[in-house]
Structure formats: structure tokens, C-alpha cells
Scaffold this active site. Sequence first.
Site, short mmCIF file in Angstrom:
data_model
loop_
_atom_site.label_atom_id
_atom_site.label_comp_id
_atom_site.label_asym_id
_atom_site.label_seq_id
_atom_site.Cartn_x
_atom_site.Cartn_y
_atom_site.Cartn_z
N SER A 157 0.85 -1.19 0.00
CA SER A 157 0.00 0.00 0.00
C SER A 157 0.88 1.24 0.00
O SER A 157 1.99 1.22 0.55
CB SER A 157 -0.85 -0.01 1.26
OG SER A 157 -1.39 1.27 1.50
N SER A 158 0.35 2.34 -0.55
CA SER A 158 1.14 3.58 -0.59
C SER A 158 1.34 4.18 0.81
O SER A 158 2.16 5.08 0.97
CB SER A 158 0.48 4.60 -1.51
OG SER A 158 -0.83 4.88 -1.06
N CYS A 159 0.61 3.67 1.81
CA CYS A 159 0.78 4.22 3.16
C CYS A 159 2.08 3.74 3.83
O CYS A 159 2.37 4.13 4.95
CB CYS A 159 -0.42 3.92 4.05
SG CYS A 159 -0.56 2.19 4.45
N TYR A 168 -0.75 -0.87 10.23
CA TYR A 168 -0.98 -1.48 8.92
C TYR A 168 0.25 -1.27 8.03
O TYR A 168 0.73 -2.20 7.36
CB TYR A 168 -2.21 -0.84 8.29
CG TYR A 168 -2.53 -1.29 6.89
CD1 TYR A 168 -3.07 -2.55 6.65
CD2 TYR A 168 -2.33 -0.44 5.80
CE1 TYR A 168 -3.38 -2.95 5.36
CE2 TYR A 168 -2.64 -0.83 4.51
CZ TYR A 168 -3.17 -2.09 4.30
OH TYR A 168 -3.48 -2.48 3.01
N LYS A 177 2.77 -3.98 6.22
CA LYS A 177 3.01 -4.03 4.77
C LYS A 177 4.51 -3.85 4.45
O LYS A 177 5.02 -4.47 3.51
CB LYS A 177 2.18 -2.95 4.06
CG LYS A 177 0.69 -3.29 4.02
CD LYS A 177 0.45 -4.55 3.19
CE LYS A 177 -0.99 -4.91 3.02
NZ LYS A 177 -1.18 -6.19 2.30
N HIS A 232 -13.30 2.88 2.79
CA HIS A 232 -12.46 3.99 2.35
C HIS A 232 -13.34 5.15 1.86
O HIS A 232 -14.56 5.00 1.70
CB HIS A 232 -11.52 3.54 1.23
CG HIS A 232 -10.44 2.65 1.70
ND1 HIS A 232 -10.51 1.27 1.61
CD2 HIS A 232 -9.26 2.91 2.30
CE1 HIS A 232 -9.41 0.74 2.12
NE2 HIS A 232 -8.63 1.71 2.55
O1 GFB Z 1 -9.88 6.51 2.24
P1 GFB Z 1 -9.57 6.93 3.63
O2 GFB Z 1 -10.43 6.36 4.70
O3 GFB Z 1 -8.10 6.58 4.01
O4 GFB Z 1 -9.69 8.53 3.75
P2 GFB Z 1 -6.61 7.17 3.88
C1 GFB Z 1 -9.11 9.43 2.86
C2 GFB Z 1 -9.47 10.84 3.22
O5 GFB Z 1 -10.87 11.06 2.98
C3 GFB Z 1 -9.24 11.25 4.68
C4 GFB Z 1 -11.47 11.72 4.08
O6 GFB Z 1 -8.73 12.57 4.71
C5 GFB Z 1 -10.65 11.22 5.26
O7 GFB Z 1 -10.81 12.07 6.38
N1 GFB Z 1 -12.91 11.40 4.12
C6 GFB Z 1 -13.91 12.29 3.90
C7 GFB Z 1 -13.47 10.21 4.39
N2 GFB Z 1 -15.10 11.71 4.06
C8 GFB Z 1 -14.86 10.41 4.36
C9 GFB Z 1 -15.73 9.31 4.62
O8 GFB Z 1 -16.95 9.41 4.64
N3 GFB Z 1 -15.11 8.11 4.86
C10 GFB Z 1 -13.76 7.96 4.86
N4 GFB Z 1 -13.23 6.75 5.06
N5 GFB Z 1 -12.92 9.01 4.64
C11 GFB Z 1 -6.15 4.67 4.35
C12 GFB Z 1 -5.27 3.97 5.32
O9 GFB Z 1 -5.82 6.00 4.51
O10 GFB Z 1 -5.89 4.38 2.99
C13 GFB Z 1 -4.99 2.58 4.96
O11 GFB Z 1 -5.78 4.13 6.62
C14 GFB Z 1 -4.75 2.35 3.48
O12 GFB Z 1 -3.89 2.15 5.70
C15 GFB Z 1 -5.74 3.07 2.64
O13 GFB Z 1 -3.45 2.75 3.13
C16 GFB Z 1 -5.43 2.99 1.15
O14 GFB Z 1 -6.24 7.37 2.44
O15 GFB Z 1 -6.42 8.35 4.76
#
Ligand code: GFB
Length: 317
Positions: free
Chosen positions: A111-113, A140, A144, A183
Site C-alpha cells: 500500500s502507498s501508506c 498497517y 506491509k 475507504h
Molecule cells: O480513504 P480513507 O479512509 O483513508 O480517507 P486514507 C481518505 C481521506 O478522505 C481522509 C477523508 O482525509 C478522510 O478524512 N474522508 C472524507 C473520508 N469523508 C470520508 C468518509 O466518509 N469516509 C472515509 N473513510 N474518509 C487509508 C489507510 O488511509 O488508505 C490505509 O488508513 C490504506 O492504511 C488506505 O493505506 C489505502 O487514504 O487516509
Amino acid sequence: MVEINKEARVYVAGHRGLVGSAICRALKSAGYTNVITRPRAELDLCDRAAVDRFFGAEKPDYVFVAAAKVGGIHANNTQPAAFIHDNLSIEINLIDAAYRHGAEKLLFLGSSCIYPKLAPQPIREEYLLTGELEPTNEPYAIAKIAGLKMCESYRRQYGFNAISVMPTNIYGPGDNFDLETGHVLPALIRKAHEAKVSGAKEMGVWGTGNPRREFLHVDDLADACLFCMQRYEDSLALNVGVGDDVTIRELVETVCDVVGFEGELVFDTSKPDGTPRKWLDVGRLADLGWRAKIGLRDGITDTYRWYLEQGGALAAE
Ligand code: GFB
């Protein structure tokens, strides 16, 4: 370039997940006839003895490690033990068993994280382990990183042909639309849809809307995985992305446009933003001859169509 025999035994770990199911579709349409899968009820990938027995019996030639415990920012932030435990267990069990039972080649998905929270942008592969990780998903990311280091180490010590690819944020048909654990992209599709059908005046968006993210359609990722299985043989974990990113605000505006929700957006800044930006440099993969084909708007349209087919409309009404 390695031409993989279409009758080769190809095991896809995690075949019911977003990425694994797309790899299975891609293998099928490319004409592979011997794709091996096992549902979780029959094979628990955290059970080392069971994984070993499975590899001993099936002897796969090629292995795609698409199995993982995954989730969005909230799931990562609230279940750190499960994220580090399950991912480490799955990686150790699968990579070691594949090597010991004589697999030709293994592809591990990271993952890119894995990259530092404040890495220079776009992020090149060599920035790994040059700075601190983003705290919301550090367990996580550590798991990875361990997986890609296992591939690198098994190649160096045992000559095992294990490669790693590091995809950016993935979305598409088969995604998790749960608002707590999913996500951002599927969550926003669902929120916009439910707001539209209920006639709501507004919809909530987590964070400030300022973080930037890159989104890769899962069918593009599956295509890249098949490409790398045939063309890439190096210890360096290879970035897979689209070469472009958007702010969360831009993303939600596109989602609302596709879904047809015209109300207000309300940003909840009590929710975490996560890493400010993770835009991958995809130059290495482009030099090998691979590029993503599915644009973000088309990909969102495709994913919304799938969501509706799964009964999203009924669920929201
Ligand atoms: O996709 P996401 O949950 O994960 O959130 P990350 C990306 C961005 O979208 C964050 C915002 O800045 C969230 O605050 N966001 C806005 C939301 N509205 C929402 C919503 O309704 N739901 C969610 N989920 N986010 C994950 C990692 O990071 O990405 C994992 O935690 C993994 O480890 C994955 O790498 C690909 O991009 O921040």
C-alpha cells in the site's frame, strides 16, 4: 518477459476481496484455466499449519497475495492490533509456504501508506523508510513494510522470485461501502446516494477536504499485477498509480455530480484528515510499459452502477 503457461496453477489469496476478485476476473479473461481459490471458511490464512497443508496439497506455481485486513482511516485508527496481527500473519504464512513448496513466483500487494507521512511528492520508491509514518495507519503500514521486506529477503537469501507492488488508494466494483470501516470513495458514493434518495439538504464529509489522494480503479490494478507477474523481477517494491491526484473536496464534488446530489457539503473537522498527500511517482512502471487506463470520473460512474446493482438504491430507500 516471462510467458506464463495458461494452464499454470495460479493461486489468488483473498479472491473475495476488492483486489483479489479483480485479479481473478483479469486472469479469467486472459485465458488462465487453473486459478485456485479458497474461501475463508475453508482456509484461515492466519493459521500457519492450515496454510502449509494447503500449499503442500495444491502446489501452486504462481501466487498473488491479495489477502489482507484492510479498511479506511477510521478502521485503521480504531483496530490497530487486528491490522498489524492479521496482516503480519497472512504475509508470513503465505510467503514462507510459497517458497517452501516450490512456487515459481509470488506477487505481494502492499500500500502507498508505507511511505513517510511527509514524503516529498510525487513519492519515489526509494523514499521508503526515510521518515515517520502517518499515525492513523502506522500498524498497517508496518505490516506491509514487513511483507515487502520478506519478499526482498527471501529473494536475497533463498533466490525466491518474490516481487512487491505498492498501489495507491484503490476503488471499484466489489468495494466496501460500510460508512465506518470503508475507504473514502465508496463512503462518499453511498452518502451522496442516500442523501439524494432521502431528499436531504446536506451530506457530511470527514475532515477538512484538503488532503489529496490518488485513486486507481481496481481493474487497472489487476491489469498491472498480471503485467508485473510477467515482466517485473526485482527486489524493489514497485509503485502502481495513475500519476495524478485530487483533493477530497474535488473528489466529493465529482461523486455528487455523478450520483446527482445537489445539496450542501458539511465538512466534519473533528474527523482525522490523515496524511496530507500520497501521490505516487509511477515513472518506473511507465518505463516498463504500463499505464492506467480508467479515468476517475468513468471509474466512479462504473462503481456507482455496481453499487446500484447490488441493491444500494433499495438499501437507501
Ligand atoms: O480513504 P480513507 O479512509 O483513508 O480517507 P486514507 C481518505 C481521506 O478522505 C481522509 C477523508 O482525509 C478522510 O478524512 N474522508 C472524507 C473520508 N469523508 C470520508 C468518509 O466518509 N469516509 C472515509 N473513510 N474518509 C487509508 C489507510 O488511509 O488508505 C490505509 O488508513 C490504506 O492504511 C488506505 O493505506 C489505502 O487514504 O487516509
